[in-house]
Design a protein around this motif. Sequence first.
Motif, PDB file in Angstrom:
ATOM      1  N   HIS A 195      -6.584   5.793  51.877  1.00 45.69           N
ATOM      2  CA  HIS A 195      -5.976   5.742  50.716  1.00 45.69           C
ATOM      3  C   HIS A 195      -5.912   7.209  49.936  1.00 45.69           C
ATOM      4  O   HIS A 195      -6.297   7.917  50.720  1.00 45.69           O
ATOM      5  N   SER A 196      -5.072   7.391  48.859  1.00 47.83           N
ATOM      6  CA  SER A 196      -4.739   8.443  48.242  1.00 47.83           C
ATOM      7  C   SER A 196      -5.938   9.436  48.168  1.00 47.83           C
ATOM      8  O   SER A 196      -5.857  10.523  48.520  1.00 47.83           O
ATOM      9  N   ARG A 197      -6.972   9.154  47.575  1.00 45.69           N
ATOM     10  CA  ARG A 197      -8.052   9.957  47.165  1.00 45.69           C
ATOM     11  C   ARG A 197      -8.751  10.468  48.530  1.00 45.69           C
ATOM     12  O   ARG A 197      -9.182  11.509  48.684  1.00 45.69           O
ATOM     13  N   THR A 198      -8.905   9.675  49.403  1.00 46.19           N
ATOM     14  CA  THR A 198      -9.421   9.932  50.892  1.00 46.19           C
ATOM     15  C   THR A 198      -8.298  11.004  51.543  1.00 46.19           C
ATOM     16  O   THR A 198      -8.829  11.976  51.930  1.00 46.19           O
ATOM     17  N   LEU A 199      -6.909  10.858  51.388  1.00 48.52           N
ATOM     18  CA  LEU A 199      -5.975  11.755  51.774  1.00 48.52           C
ATOM     19  C   LEU A 199      -6.259  13.038  51.308  1.00 48.52           C
ATOM     20  O   LEU A 199      -5.992  14.282  51.690  1.00 48.52           O
ATOM     21  N   GLU A 200      -6.275  13.120  49.793  1.00 49.88           N
ATOM     22  CA  GLU A 200      -6.225  14.295  48.928  1.00 49.88           C
ATOM     23  C   GLU A 200      -7.593  15.182  49.587  1.00 49.88           C
ATOM     24  O   GLU A 200      -7.434  16.351  49.669  1.00 49.88           O
ATOM     25  N   THR A 201      -8.651  14.529  49.854  1.00 51.65           N
ATOM     26  CA  THR A 201      -9.957  15.124  50.074  1.00 51.65           C
ATOM     27  C   THR A 201      -9.818  15.684  51.532  1.00 51.65           C
ATOM     28  O   THR A 201     -10.087  16.623  51.771  1.00 51.65           O
ATOM     29  N   LEU A 202      -9.161  15.040  52.461  1.00 48.69           N
ATOM     30  CA  LEU A 202      -8.696  15.622  53.690  1.00 48.69           C
ATOM     31  C   LEU A 202      -7.869  16.814  53.869  1.00 48.69           C
ATOM     32  O   LEU A 202      -8.365  17.667  54.326  1.00 48.69           O
ATOM     33  N   ASP A 203      -6.850  16.738  52.800  1.00 43.79           N
ATOM     34  CA  ASP A 203      -6.078  18.030  52.488  1.00 43.79           C
ATOM     35  C   ASP A 203      -6.898  19.220  52.042  1.00 43.79           C
ATOM     36  O   ASP A 203      -6.663  20.286  52.695  1.00 43.79           O
ATOM     37  N   ARG A 204      -8.096  18.843  51.282  1.00 46.15           N
ATOM     38  CA  ARG A 204      -8.878  19.952  51.004  1.00 46.15           C
ATOM     39  C   ARG A 204      -9.880  20.383  51.995  1.00 46.15           C
ATOM     40  O   ARG A 204     -10.691  21.547  51.849  1.00 46.15           O
ATOM     41  N   ARG A 205      -9.840  19.933  53.380  1.00 49.36           N
ATOM     42  CA  ARG A 205     -10.692  20.311  54.298  1.00 49.36           C
ATOM     43  C   ARG A 205      -9.626  20.891  55.656  1.00 49.36           C
ATOM     44  O   ARG A 205     -10.242  21.001  56.528  1.00 49.36           O
ATOM     45  N   GLY A 206      -8.484  20.875  55.535  1.00 48.76           N
ATOM     46  CA  GLY A 206      -7.290  21.176  56.414  1.00 48.76           C
ATOM     47  C   GLY A 206      -7.167  20.287  57.280  1.00 48.76           C
ATOM     48  O   GLY A 206      -6.857  20.502  58.648  1.00 48.76           O
ATOM     49  N   LEU A 207      -7.409  18.835  56.974  1.00 46.06           N
ATOM     50  CA  LEU A 207      -7.435  17.854  58.117  1.00 46.06           C
ATOM     51  C   LEU A 207      -6.213  17.050  57.854  1.00 46.06           C
ATOM     52  O   LEU A 207      -6.191  16.068  58.855  1.00 46.06           O
ATOM     53  N   LEU A 208      -5.680  16.860  56.891  1.00 43.90           N
ATOM     54  CA  LEU A 208      -4.497  15.904  56.593  1.00 43.90           C
ATOM     55  C   LEU A 208      -3.605  16.056  57.545  1.00 43.90           C
ATOM     56  O   LEU A 208      -2.826  14.846  58.019  1.00 43.90           O
ATOM     57  N   ALA A 209      -3.072  16.937  57.957  1.00 44.86           N
ATOM     58  CA  ALA A 209      -1.843  17.152  58.936  1.00 44.86           C
ATOM     59  C   ALA A 209      -2.260  16.593  60.319  1.00 44.86           C
ATOM     60  O   ALA A 209      -1.535  15.754  60.837  1.00 44.86           O
ATOM     61  N   GLU A 210      -3.268  16.880  60.839  1.00 44.30           N
ATOM     62  CA  GLU A 210      -3.810  16.369  62.258  1.00 44.30           C
ATOM     63  C   GLU A 210      -4.073  14.643  61.972  1.00 44.30           C
ATOM     64  O   GLU A 210      -3.516  13.914  62.906  1.00 44.30           O
ATOM     65  N   PHE A 211      -4.270  14.161  60.878  1.00 43.30           N
ATOM     66  CA  PHE A 211      -4.518  12.790  60.734  1.00 43.30           C
ATOM     67  C   PHE A 211      -3.348  12.089  60.436  1.00 43.30           C
ATOM     68  O   PHE A 211      -2.980  11.248  61.206  1.00 43.30           O
ATOM     69  N   THR A 212      -2.280  12.762  60.120  1.00 47.67           N
ATOM     70  CA  THR A 212      -1.006  12.250  59.777  1.00 47.67           C
ATOM     71  C   THR A 212      -0.274  11.998  61.200  1.00 47.67           C
ATOM     72  O   THR A 212       0.607  11.249  61.512  1.00 47.67           O
ATOM     73  N   ARG A 213      -0.443  13.262  61.965  1.00 49.28           N
ATOM     74  CA  ARG A 213       0.369  13.317  63.442  1.00 49.28           C
ATOM     75  C   ARG A 213      -0.524  11.947  64.395  1.00 49.28           C
ATOM     76  O   ARG A 213       0.374  11.572  65.018  1.00 49.28           O
ATOM     77  N   GLY A 234      -2.033  36.430  48.552  1.00 54.65           N
ATOM     78  CA  GLY A 234      -0.521  36.059  48.680  1.00 54.65           C
ATOM     79  C   GLY A 234      -0.827  34.522  48.108  1.00 54.65           C
ATOM     80  O   GLY A 234      -1.550  33.689  47.550  1.00 54.65           O
ATOM     81  N   PRO A 235       0.506  33.668  48.318  1.00 51.09           N
ATOM     82  CA  PRO A 235       0.670  32.513  47.966  1.00 51.09           C
ATOM     83  C   PRO A 235      -0.607  31.208  48.529  1.00 51.09           C
ATOM     84  O   PRO A 235      -0.767  31.527  49.641  1.00 51.09           O
ATOM     85  N   ALA A 236      -0.958  30.681  47.457  1.00 48.98           N
ATOM     86  CA  ALA A 236      -1.946  29.431  48.086  1.00 48.98           C
ATOM     87  C   ALA A 236      -1.829  28.260  47.291  1.00 48.98           C
ATOM     88  O   ALA A 236      -1.155  28.241  46.424  1.00 48.98           O
ATOM     89  N   ARG A 237      -2.727  27.163  47.691  1.00 46.33           N
ATOM     90  CA  ARG A 237      -3.034  26.183  46.734  1.00 46.33           C
ATOM     91  C   ARG A 237      -4.420  25.877  46.597  1.00 46.33           C
ATOM     92  O   ARG A 237      -5.155  26.362  47.524  1.00 46.33           O
ATOM     93  N   LEU A 238      -4.770  25.336  45.390  1.00 51.84           N
ATOM     94  CA  LEU A 238      -6.014  25.030  45.201  1.00 51.84           C
ATOM     95  C   LEU A 238      -6.583  24.097  46.437  1.00 51.84           C
ATOM     96  O   LEU A 238      -7.643  24.561  46.661  1.00 51.84           O
ATOM     97  N   ALA A 239      -5.938  23.163  46.795  1.00 54.65           N
ATOM     98  CA  ALA A 239      -6.392  22.420  47.873  1.00 54.65           C
ATOM     99  C   ALA A 239      -6.867  23.277  49.015  1.00 54.65           C
ATOM    100  O   ALA A 239      -8.042  23.297  49.633  1.00 54.65           O
ATOM    101  N   GLU A 240      -6.087  24.450  49.397  1.00 54.42           N
ATOM    102  CA  GLU A 240      -6.512  25.405  50.423  1.00 54.42           C
ATOM    103  C   GLU A 240      -7.878  26.142  50.036  1.00 54.42           C
ATOM    104  O   GLU A 240      -8.469  26.581  51.206  1.00 54.42           O
ATOM    105  N   LEU A 241      -8.128  26.517  48.890  1.00 58.07           N
ATOM    106  CA  LEU A 241      -8.895  27.264  48.493  1.00 58.07           C
ATOM    107  C   LEU A 241     -10.546  26.622  48.779  1.00 58.07           C
ATOM    108  O   LEU A 241     -11.410  27.108  48.743  1.00 58.07           O
ATOM    109  N   LEU A 242     -10.262  25.340  48.816  1.00 66.35           N
ATOM    110  CA  LEU A 242     -11.547  24.494  48.889  1.00 66.35           C
ATOM    111  C   LEU A 242     -12.028  24.078  50.648  1.00 66.35           C
ATOM    112  O   LEU A 242     -12.772  23.547  50.525  1.00 66.35           O
ATOM    113  N   ARG A 243     -11.133  24.634  51.489  1.00 64.29           N
ATOM    114  CA  ARG A 243     -11.395  24.380  52.650  1.00 64.29           C
ATOM    115  C   ARG A 243     -12.755  24.783  53.314  1.00 64.29           C
ATOM    116  O   ARG A 243     -13.313  24.276  53.995  1.00 64.29           O
ATOM    117  N   PRO A 244     -13.343  26.132  52.640  1.00 64.20           N
ATOM    118  CA  PRO A 244     -14.596  26.300  53.096  1.00 64.20           C
ATOM    119  C   PRO A 244     -15.624  25.397  52.847  1.00 64.20           C
ATOM    120  O   PRO A 244     -16.863  25.562  53.282  1.00 64.20           O
TER     121      PRO A 244
END
Length: 524
Positions: free
Chosen positions: A57-75, A435-445
């Motif tokens: 669901h939405s909150r899980t997908l938002e969290t996966l995005d914050r670890r850089g995993l959402l695209a892989e799960f979507t594929r 350069g440009p970034a998103r808050l979600a990307e800055l949380l990936r570490p």
Amino acid sequence: MTTTEHPLGGEHFDVVIAGGGPVGLALAAELRLHGVVTLVLERGRRGQGEPRTLELHSRTLETLDRRGLLAEFTRAQESLPGLADYRQSLSDQATRGHFAGLYHLGRHSAEPAEQPHGLTLPHHVLKELLARRADGLGAVVRYDQEVTGLAQDADGVTVHVRTADGDSAVRADFVVGCDGGRSAVRRSAGIDFPGTAPSLVSRMGRGTVEVHGGGELPTGWRRTDGGWFMRMPDGRIAVTEWRVPEDLESPATAGELAGAIERVTGQRITLTDVDFVTRFTDSARQASRYRAGRVLLAGDAAHIHFPAGGQGVNLGLQDAFNLGWKLAAECRGGAPEGLLDSYEAERHPVAAAVLDNTRAQVALMAPGPQVDALRALFTRLMAMDEVNKHLSDVIYGTGIRYTAPPTVAGGPSGPGGHPLAGAFARDLPVTTADGPARLAELLRPGRPLLLGLDGSGAGGALKAAAGWTDRVEVVPATAREPYAAALLVRPDGYLAWASDGPVAEDALRAALTAWCGPERPAAG
């Protein structure tokens, strides 16, 4: 990653996780982001998974995005045409899911969720995605190894393990039980598991169904006078009856499933080529506590409920993301007082609310004319914006707001608390020195993030945080439409602290101390 030898013999790990399902593997990955030496013990084989699909669901997908995993799960979903088509059909109906089989969620005029559409993945696919993540970060994952018990002492935990080669033991500083509803870890730790007894039984299987006299069984969800019938895109069939047999321990059989299909649908059938049959109930139970000394619980080991709304795996994964960074801080040393205990303080109420909403859904799903009337009324209520938004937030986890200690100024419940503190930090396009970034990307570490967005005013925040840069990502940035001047975002994506104007440095230091530990002299 290296392990150590315990003085009394045997391997020693910082953390041993019992259970290599989605929750255990996600937790292992979170711990490895912080260098925690982690062992996962899974009684099944790699690639083995329960024959069911899981809704993310939405909150899980938002969290996966914050670890850089959402695209892989979507594929992964897109590579499974039947499931991708099923998800698209929900989107085409302008709905995202159901409450008690009433497919009206997501039909409200409020701002859509950051990830408004869910993902559907088979259990074994989700496990493999998370196993690759844990492997890649250096977790040790051992299959065909079952945790049978444990013993705590002043220095750690001895974990007893059954393998094909015999019994063995490993040592750990902490143990986390992610080993399901019948958790050996929970039992060995002496943690009670109170709750409610079954009022229904569901039987699920997959096979070839021939309807006598021709015709086919319907697809999707169907409510009948006898219960519920469900036929999923992957060929699974599930039937639910409000008559609980005395024997729930014996293995379910194809004949039992066929009989239930006939009673619920009212049609005579022949069921052949059955590759699995399982049985489950609506028993709803929750661990009385999530921590006993050096032992913690997450996922189904901490809570079980009827799978109404597909909430279970999301609840467990959010347990893992909440616990991971807190347990890592405890393992590294220097964790603030009460941080690890805040895991139970925050997550226990969330699970209790899920158990309650699934009990409500079971009541709304029962057969009978009284429930028919209630469902008609509920359908009209769900057409109201406020009701639809509330129920959508309930099912998809987007209404969660933490108010647990530690209590700090500008925090969730501290003096002068910011209205956003305790809520999930919405994604935000920013421009940093790189350069440009998103808050979600800055949380990936996977570290806390202090984001200064107030131009010259952000300097105060960055100066105040100088003693925490060894643990906190400190990022000055600009944003076209910032929703605060400075944000302290936890690794799980929730806001620990926020400020709208010039930063009160003492308040920020208090928040950093409460969530990230004491100040340390800046290097250099």
